[in-house]
Every structure is written in structure tokens, then in C-alpha cells.
Design a protein around this motif. Structure first.
Motif, PDB file in Angstrom:
ATOM      1  N   PHE A 188      23.787  38.762  38.340  1.00 23.62           N
ATOM      2  CA  PHE A 188      25.340  38.465  37.469  1.00 23.62           C
ATOM      3  C   PHE A 188      25.228  39.412  36.366  1.00 23.62           C
ATOM      4  O   PHE A 188      26.439  39.845  35.908  1.00 23.62           O
TER       5      PHE A 188
ATOM      6  N   LEU B 286      26.796  42.239  38.715  1.00 24.96           N
ATOM      7  CA  LEU B 286      28.316  42.367  38.537  1.00 24.96           C
ATOM      8  C   LEU B 286      28.498  42.684  36.829  1.00 24.96           C
ATOM      9  O   LEU B 286      30.097  42.886  37.235  1.00 24.96           O
ATOM     10  N   ARG B 287      28.480  41.749  36.300  1.00 19.39           N
ATOM     11  CA  ARG B 287      29.287  41.222  34.687  1.00 19.39           C
ATOM     12  C   ARG B 287      29.281  43.212  34.338  1.00 19.39           C
ATOM     13  O   ARG B 287      30.092  43.992  33.901  1.00 19.39           O
TER      14      ARG B 287
ATOM     15  N   VAL C 149      29.008  46.185  36.273  1.00 20.79           N
ATOM     16  CA  VAL C 149      30.154  46.287  37.472  1.00 20.79           C
ATOM     17  C   VAL C 149      31.222  46.338  36.646  1.00 20.79           C
ATOM     18  O   VAL C 149      32.287  46.973  36.887  1.00 20.79           O
ATOM     19  N   SER C 150      32.169  45.288  37.041  1.00 24.63           N
ATOM     20  CA  SER C 150      33.748  44.208  36.250  1.00 24.63           C
ATOM     21  C   SER C 150      33.709  45.018  35.010  1.00 24.63           C
ATOM     22  O   SER C 150      34.753  45.303  34.444  1.00 24.63           O
ATOM     23  N   GLU C 151      32.873  45.118  33.868  1.00 25.79           N
ATOM     24  CA  GLU C 151      32.575  45.935  32.958  1.00 25.79           C
ATOM     25  C   GLU C 151      33.700  47.659  33.246  1.00 25.79           C
ATOM     26  O   GLU C 151      34.999  47.588  32.421  1.00 25.79           O
ATOM     27  N   LYS C 152      33.377  48.172  34.639  1.00 25.25           N
ATOM     28  CA  LYS C 152      33.581  49.540  34.269  1.00 25.25           C
ATOM     29  C   LYS C 152      35.128  49.583  35.575  1.00 25.25           C
ATOM     30  O   LYS C 152      35.749  50.842  35.976  1.00 25.25           O
ATOM     31  N   TYR C 153      35.038  48.568  36.655  1.00 24.44           N
ATOM     32  CA  TYR C 153      35.753  49.039  37.751  1.00 24.44           C
ATOM     33  C   TYR C 153      36.367  47.750  37.713  1.00 24.44           C
ATOM     34  O   TYR C 153      35.853  46.488  38.131  1.00 24.44           O
ATOM     35  N   LYS C 154      37.774  47.184  38.399  1.00 23.93           N
ATOM     36  CA  LYS C 154      38.231  46.451  38.854  1.00 23.93           C
ATOM     37  C   LYS C 154      37.537  46.007  40.579  1.00 23.93           C
ATOM     38  O   LYS C 154      37.455  46.752  41.536  1.00 23.93           O
ATOM     39  N   LEU C 155      37.391  44.848  40.984  1.00 22.62           N
ATOM     40  CA  LEU C 155      36.839  44.728  41.886  1.00 22.62           C
ATOM     41  C   LEU C 155      36.854  45.838  43.773  1.00 22.62           C
ATOM     42  O   LEU C 155      36.238  45.917  44.071  1.00 22.62           O
ATOM     43  N   HIS C 156      39.049  45.335  43.405  1.00 26.64           N
ATOM     44  CA  HIS C 156      39.471  46.188  44.753  1.00 26.64           C
ATOM     45  C   HIS C 156      38.655  47.778  44.590  1.00 26.64           C
ATOM     46  O   HIS C 156      39.472  47.875  45.506  1.00 26.64           O
TER      47      HIS C 156
ATOM     48  N   PRO D  79      41.004  55.411  42.482  1.00 26.16           N
ATOM     49  CA  PRO D  79      40.246  56.545  41.464  1.00 26.16           C
ATOM     50  C   PRO D  79      39.294  56.445  42.098  1.00 26.16           C
ATOM     51  O   PRO D  79      38.541  55.963  43.204  1.00 26.16           O
ATOM     52  N   VAL D  80      38.097  57.563  41.576  1.00 28.08           N
ATOM     53  CA  VAL D  80      36.789  58.150  42.272  1.00 28.08           C
ATOM     54  C   VAL D  80      35.911  56.782  42.431  1.00 28.08           C
ATOM     55  O   VAL D  80      35.464  55.869  41.618  1.00 28.08           O
TER      56      VAL D  80
ATOM     57  N   THR E  49      27.967  47.084  44.522  1.00 26.74           N
ATOM     58  CA  THR E  49      28.106  45.533  45.083  1.00 26.74           C
ATOM     59  C   THR E  49      28.459  44.817  45.718  1.00 26.74           C
ATOM     60  O   THR E  49      28.475  43.493  45.874  1.00 26.74           O
TER      61      THR E  49
END
Lengths: 480, 251
Positions: A150, A153-154, A156-163, A177-178, A187
């Protein structure tokens, strides 16, 4: 920022690595013990075989998962910010879970196998408390790893949009974006891993419900949940390891490993289909609807082959005509990726319905997953661990013993799994503590072969540990 | 908690009731599977043989009766006999032993009783008696029990066929009606063949994936299979929470 993030996880990663390698030695010893028993060289100790098998199995699945995950966290500090508190929590609770499982198996003689297939935990010769302790240990690990996933993923979600994290911009033909391939791979893997851990939690709830209420569970449902969890956790450990290689290997080749459409498609396939691949563990279950069996075969092929091809081709491409610096770390990681291909082929063969019908209960099954682990994931993680201690200790990367370790490991490892493959092809059944009948008289022979090569492998692991521990101590002092 | 308490209470009541009536609970086959069978001496009238000589030849089906039985022995034997006739193979694929569990029986009375109950001489069943010590051994080993009813010459007892292969119990069929299909499955298991089986529905089972229609054989996915979707649903909720609700940052 980058250096600071790495420093945050250096200490906990060192402890993870030392714990994993020490447990690996103990669990490998149990593996040798089992092959020795199957060779009929330890008469009178057969009652310990299934406890050893249980501890060896759950231990190996667990340590290489946490080894991969700890490695991922260390690498991820370049891109995202996982919580240090969560890393510490995961380490402490994982060790606690391991201790509880050790008590269950060593003192309680719990011996239902690493995936404790229902209703075996309730049907064995061991006391009920050891079943409860085992399930409690799994619960602690499950909760610990859920929190760990969790938090990842948290972060990752702070830096990137899911897609973007999943690399969909590359699939749609854009370059911005890269997203580093490491982020895409981890992910997809962690999302699937989270689902696997939820499955484990449901499984444990069902077990405890049966213990508490005397209600019974449906064996087929329990088996589905068990293998959904078990298959995924082992496969995703490999994918996490591969994610690490994507990020670390370019440091040796000097070539950047870019994300692109093919890489993103391959790893999104993993996320889409790996959830269904576990059906191949249930081919023998005639009550499972036939369409699920077909789905299992299709998903087994489509979830593993694209990612494997992309990774193997990519590894070869960035090594080809590069001035790669070969050392113990880069050699192990490179050969680990190649070993993944070999073990993967064995696995895909076994996931083919027509073949599985014949091979399912033979030593072919341990053959392919030992190849996948020994020649694949374990090499990747051992290589990476060595990379980390070199990095933290800022040591000289040329190890004189590297070639000896590598040679012994390859001869011992491939010889060891070859004994399993040959025994499988000879129809020697798996999960037998000894082979006493004429019909399987070749069992002890192949066990002796496995034992011989297993001892070479064990020697390589011990040598690795000596070299690794020297660097580990330097790294530890560097951090003080 | 209430459910658990109710289950325990009902279990306790059931146990007390069975104890009050002196009738043991139904046989749990699992407790006897793969357990060794004692090699007792059987008196067939013409000769005395060891039980092991029968299972060494081929798998053995063992049934208990007694000659004075005015209850379930006769219909049960008839049903068993019919099932054996349907599947065939006595003395070729398996032996059948009808053993008296009344130590006062003599072999001629048991034979007469079996003929009256529908066992044909041509069926090649082995009919025998044994002594009290051996009877105790074999009934204990196979989970069979009997008890005198008051001062009468009648015995209370269950009915069961015990399948024996290589000296081990491999199958126990209980119930007055012996279905040919069940008996055939038992013979297949005794002969070393794999027989598919799947537990029937029970209210005691939490969730089930599938139900099979016993008449058509059609498989129907039931509510229990929805559990499969819980991990996927769980991860969708987490993703939605993390990526679309909690954080909206981009690279």
C-alpha cells in the motif's frame, strides 16, 4: 534529493539483505536434507521430511519476495518517496511472522506444505496449536506486506498519475511524460501483488472461521484462493527482481534502458493476465469448469511470454557491444535474466494442459520452479544485493573469488535442477520422502545426483556469503 | 459469536442425545482409511482360512450380518447382492466376504439366512464366522459396532461394506441401499484407479464455488464464486483511493 533518499533506506536494506541471505543458507540446507532423504541416505529421519518441505517452501517463497521488495524500495528512492516507518514496520513484522512460523514448524511439526492446501492443515498428525500458529504467522506476514505494498503504491501515486505510471502514454504513441521502466514494472507488479495479498487475507479469515465456528470450507474455493495468492507472490517476486535489473543493469553497460511502447504493452499484459494464470495449478481439479482450464493455459502463455521476451531481448541488446563491467553483481543479474527464460520455458511447458496431465505430480514441477528460482530470481537478487553493498561501502568491484563462485553456482545450480528434470521425465513422483518401490527405483539415483550438485551449489552460496558479508560489514561501518 | 454458540450448543445436544440412546454417531470414514485390518481366522464351514489370504488374492468387500436378524440385514443383503450382480466381477476383480457378527451363529445358519435374503449360490460369495476375540478385533478395526436389544436375541447395528486392499481399509460404504454405482466406485478405488468425487452441498459449508445438478450434471456457478472477485475489487478501490481521490499530482 537522490542521495538523501538512498541514505534513508540504506540501513534497513542492509538488514533486509543480511536476513535474507542467512535464511537462504538455512533453507538451502533443508533442501539438501530433503534430497538426502530421498536418496535413502538418512533412514530414520523421514518423519522430518514434510516439516522440512513446509519450512523450505514457505521460507524460500517468502525471503525472495521480501528480498525483491526491499530491493525495489531501495531503487525506488531515486524516483519516489516510500515511508521509512513503513519499511521498518515491514521488517520487524516480517521477522516476527517468520519466528511464529518457525515455532509452528520446528516445535509443532506443522507439515502441510508451503501452501497449506485446505483441508490438510486440519488433517495432519501435528497438534492444532501448530496449525493456528502457522496461520497466525501467515496473517502477520500478510498484514505486513499489505501495508508495505500500500505504501509503495501511495508513493507512486504521489508522483505519477496511474496511466503514466503504467506507461500508457507510450502505448498511445507519446514520449512524454517520461516514466522509467522500473516504475511501470513495479507498479503493475505491486498492484497484482496487492490483489494476491487480499486473497491471502480472505483465505486466512476462512481458516480461522472454521476453527472458531466449526463451519466448513469449500475445498475448491480454498484451493483457488490459495493458488491465486501463492502463484502470484512467487511470480511477482521475479517481476520485481526484473524491475530492479532494468534500473541497475545500465550502470554496468553505460546504456540507458528506455521505456517504450513494447515494454509498456508487455508489462500491462502482465497486470491484465497474471491474475488468471494461476488456473494452471487446478488442471487436476475436474470440478473446476473447463473454460477456466483453457483460460489458465492462455493466461499462462500471454502473461509471461511478452514480458520475458522484452526483458531478455532488452538485456541482450544493452549488453551487446557495450563495454559492460563484469563483476559478481552484473554477472549474476545477467545470468539471472537468462535463467528466467530457461525456468520460464519449463513453467510454460508445465502450464500446457496436455503436458500437465502427465507431469503434474512428477518432479518436473519442482524442476521448473527451482530453475526459475535458483537460476533466475535468486541470481538476480544475489547480484543486486552485492551491488548494493558495493555501492554503500564504495568498495572495489573486482572480486577475485567471483569466477569461482559463479562457476560453482552455475554447475551446481543447473546440475541440481537437471536432476529434477530427468527424474520428472522418468515419472518420479514429487513430494515423496523416500522411494522404496521397484517402479520408482530411479528416484534415489536422481536424488543422489541432485544432492551432489546441490552440495556444489551450497558451497557457492557459502562462498558468496563470505564475500558478501565482508562487504556488508564495510557497508555497515560506512553508514555509522 | 451467536452462530458459534448455536453450533456448539447443537453439537452438544446432538452428542448427549446419541449417548442417551446408546447409539454411536454415524461412521466417519476418514478415521479408518488406510488403517490396517487384522488378519483374523475365518471359518467357512468347509475350511478355515486367514482373512489375509482373501485380500492377497484380490481386493475384498466385507459385509456384516447375523442369522437371527429380523431387521435390516435381509433388505441390505438383497440390495448388496443386486448391486454386485449389476457390476459383476466377483472372484475375478474382487472377493466378497459375508461375516457373521453373532458369535452364537454357526455357518449353516448364516448360509441359510443369506440364501433367504437373496444371495445366490452362484454368486460365489464367501460366507463365514469367526471367534469372539477375532470378531472384536475386526469390528474395532473397521468401525463396526453392535449391541443387544434388551433381553431379545436381536442386535442393534449399522450396515456397512468395508473395502479392503493390501490389508488396508480403502473405502467404507454405509447405508441400507447399496447403489451399484457407489459399489463400482469402491471396487475401482480398491483396484487402484482414481475415482472422481466432490463433496455434496451442505449448510455447514461457508461458500461454494459451483453446484452440480445431480440429474443433468450441469455445473452452475454459485454465490461463493463471487469471492474470486473480492481481490480484484479490493485493488480497484485502493487504486481509485490513491490515484484519483488522495493524490492528483502529475509528473
Amino acid at each position: 534529493m537522490e542521495t538523501k533518499s538512498k541514505n534513508i533506506f540504506s540501513s534497513i536494506t542492509l538488514w533486509w539483505m543480511l536476513t535474507v541471505i542467512i535464511l537462504f543458507i538455512v533453507l538451502a540446507f533443508l533442501g539438501l536434507f530433503m534430497r538426502t532423504e530421498q536418496a535413502n541416505l538418512l533412514p530414520g529421519l523421514q518423519e522430518y521430511f514434510y516439516s522440512a518441505m513446509t519450512l523450505h517452501g514457505i521460507g524460500m517463497a517468502g525471503i525472495w519476495y521480501v528480498g525483491s521488495m526491499a530491493g525495489v524500495i531501495y531503487v525506488s528512492a531515486k524516483y519516489i518517496s516510500p515511508s521509512k516507518k513503513v519499511q521498518n514496520f515491514s521488517y520487524i513484522t516480517s521477522v516476527l511472522g517468520i519466528v511464529v512460523i518457525l515455532i509452528s514448524v520446528v516445535i509443532g511439526k506443522f507439515a502441510a506444505g508451503w501452501y497449506f492446501l485446505y483441508p490438510l492443515p486440519f488433517k495432519g498428525t501435528w497438534p492444532m496449536w501448530s496449525t493456528v500458529a502457522f496461520l497466525l504467522g501467515i496473517t502477520i506476514l500478510g498484514v505486513s506486506w499489505l501495508v508495505w505494498n500500500f505504501d509503495y503504491l501511495r508513493a507512486v501515486s504521489e508522483k505519477y498519475k496511474l496511466h503514466h505510471a503504467l506507461g500508457w502514454q507510450y502505448i498511445s504513441g507519446k514520449e512524454e511524460p517520461v516514466t522509467p521502466p522500473f516504475i511501470t514494472i513495479t507498479t503493475t507488479s505491486v498492484i497484482a501483488c496487492f490483489a494476491a495479498l487480499i486473497s491471502a487475507v480472505i483465505l486466512i479469515i476462512f481458516y480461522f472461521t472454521e476453527i472458531g465456528t466449526e463451519k466448513m470450507n469449500d475445498a475448491l474455493l480454498m484451493k483457488n484462493l490459495t493458488f491465486f495468492f501463492g502463484h502470484l507472490i512467487v511470480n511477482l517476486s521475479m517481476y520485481l527482481g526484473v524491475g530492479i535489473v532494468y534500473d541497475v543493469f545500465p550502470e554496468y553497460t553505460g546504456r540507458y534502458w528506455k521505456n517504450n511502447r513494447a515494454v509498456s504493452i508487455a508489462w500491462n499484459f502482465v497486470l491484465l493476465l497474471v491474475l488468471f494464470a494461476y488456473f494452471h495449478h487446478l488442471y487436476m481439479d475436474f470440478a473446476q469448469p473447463v473454460w477456466m482450464q483453457y483460460a489458465g493455459q492462455i493466461a499462462s502463455y500471454t502473461s509471461s511470454i511478452p514480458a520475458a521476451i522484452m526483458s531478455i531481448f532488452g538485456t541482450l541488446a544493452i549488453v551487446y557491444k557495450s563495454n559492460i563491467k563484469w563483476n559478481l553483481s552484473s554477472s549474476f543479474m545477467f545470468l539471472g535474466i537468462m535463467g528466467w527464460a530457461i525456468g520460464g520455458i519449463g513453467a510454460v511447458i508445465d502450464s500446457t494442459v496436455a503436458v500437465n496431465t502427465v507431469f503434474h505430480n512428477t518432479l518436473w514441477v519442482p524442476a521448473h520452479f527451482h530453475t526459475y528460482m535458483i537460476a533466475g530470481l535468486v541470481m538476480i537478487i544475489m547480484g543486486y544485493f552485492f551491488h548494493v553493498v558495493l555501492e554503500i561501502s564504495e568498495s572495489n568491484r573486482n572480486e577475485r573469488t567471483s569466477q569461482i563462485i559463479l562457476g560453482l553456482y552455475l554447475i551446481g545450480g543447473y546440475g541440481f535442477v537437471m536432476a529434477f528434470y530427468m527424474a520428472g521425465a522418468d515419472s518420479i513422483p514429487r513430494r515423496y520422502s523416500s522411494y522404496g518401490w521397484d517402479v520408482i527405483s530411479k528416484g534415489p539415483f536422481w536424488a543422489e545426483m541432485g544432492l551432489f550438485f546441490g552440495l556444489l551449489l551450497f558451497l557457492a552460496i557459502l562462498l558468496y556469503f563470505i564475500v558478501f558479508f565482508n562487504k556488508w560489514k564495510k557497508a555497515y561501518h560506512t553508514l555509522q | 459469536m451467536i452462530t458459534g454458540f448455536t453450533v456448539i450448543l447443537m453439537g452438544g445436544v446432538s452428542f448427549c442425545y446419541s449417548q442417551a440412546n446408546g447409539t454411536p454417531p454415524p461412521l466417519d470414514e476418514d478415521l479408518f482409511l488406510y488403517k490396517p485390518v487384522p488378519d483374523i481366522l475365518i471359518d467357512t464351514g468347509k475350511t478355515k482360512i486367514q482373512l489375509s489370504s482373501l485380500w492377497q488374492e484380490r481386493p475384498l468387500l466385507l459385509a456384516y450380518v447375523y442369522a437371527e436378524c429380523k431387521g435390516r440385514c435381509s433388505p441390505y443383503l438383497l440390495s448388496f447382492s443386486n448391486a454386485v450382480n449389476t457390476i459383476g466381477g466377483v472372484n475375478r476383480d474382487y472377493n466378497v466376504l459375508i461375516l457373521s457378527f453373532d458369535t452364537t451363529d454357526n455357518i449353516s445358519r448364516v448360509r441359510a439366512f443369506c440364501r433367504m435374503a437373496g444371495i445366490d449360490r452362484n454368486q460365489k460369495f464367501i460366507i463365514g464366522t469367526t471367534n469372539a476375540v477375532d470378531l472384536k478385533k475386526i469390528t474395532n478395526a473397521t468401525g463396526f459396532w453392535y449391541k443387544q436389544i434388551g433381553n431379545s436375541n436381536q442386535l442393534d447395528h449399522p450396515v456397512q461394506i468395508t473395502g479392503i486392499a493390501n490389508g488396508q481399509i480403502r473405502r467404507i460404504i454405509t447405508g441400507d441401499e447399496v447403489a451399484a454405482q457407489r459399489l463400482n466406485e469402491a471396487v475401482q478405488i480398491l483396484s487402484g484407479y482414481f475415482v472422481r468425487s466432490y463433496p455434496m452441498s451442505s449448510k455447514n459449508i461457508l461458500f461454494r464455488c459451483f453446484e452440480t445438478d445431480p440429474e443433468t450434471g450441469a455445473v452452475k456457478i454459485t454465490a461463493g464464486a463471487m469471492i474470486f472477485f473480492v481481490p480484484a475489487m479490493g485493488i480497484l478501490v485502493i487504486i481509485f483511493y490513491l490515484f484519483y481521490f488522495k493524490n492528483k499530482k502529475t509528473v
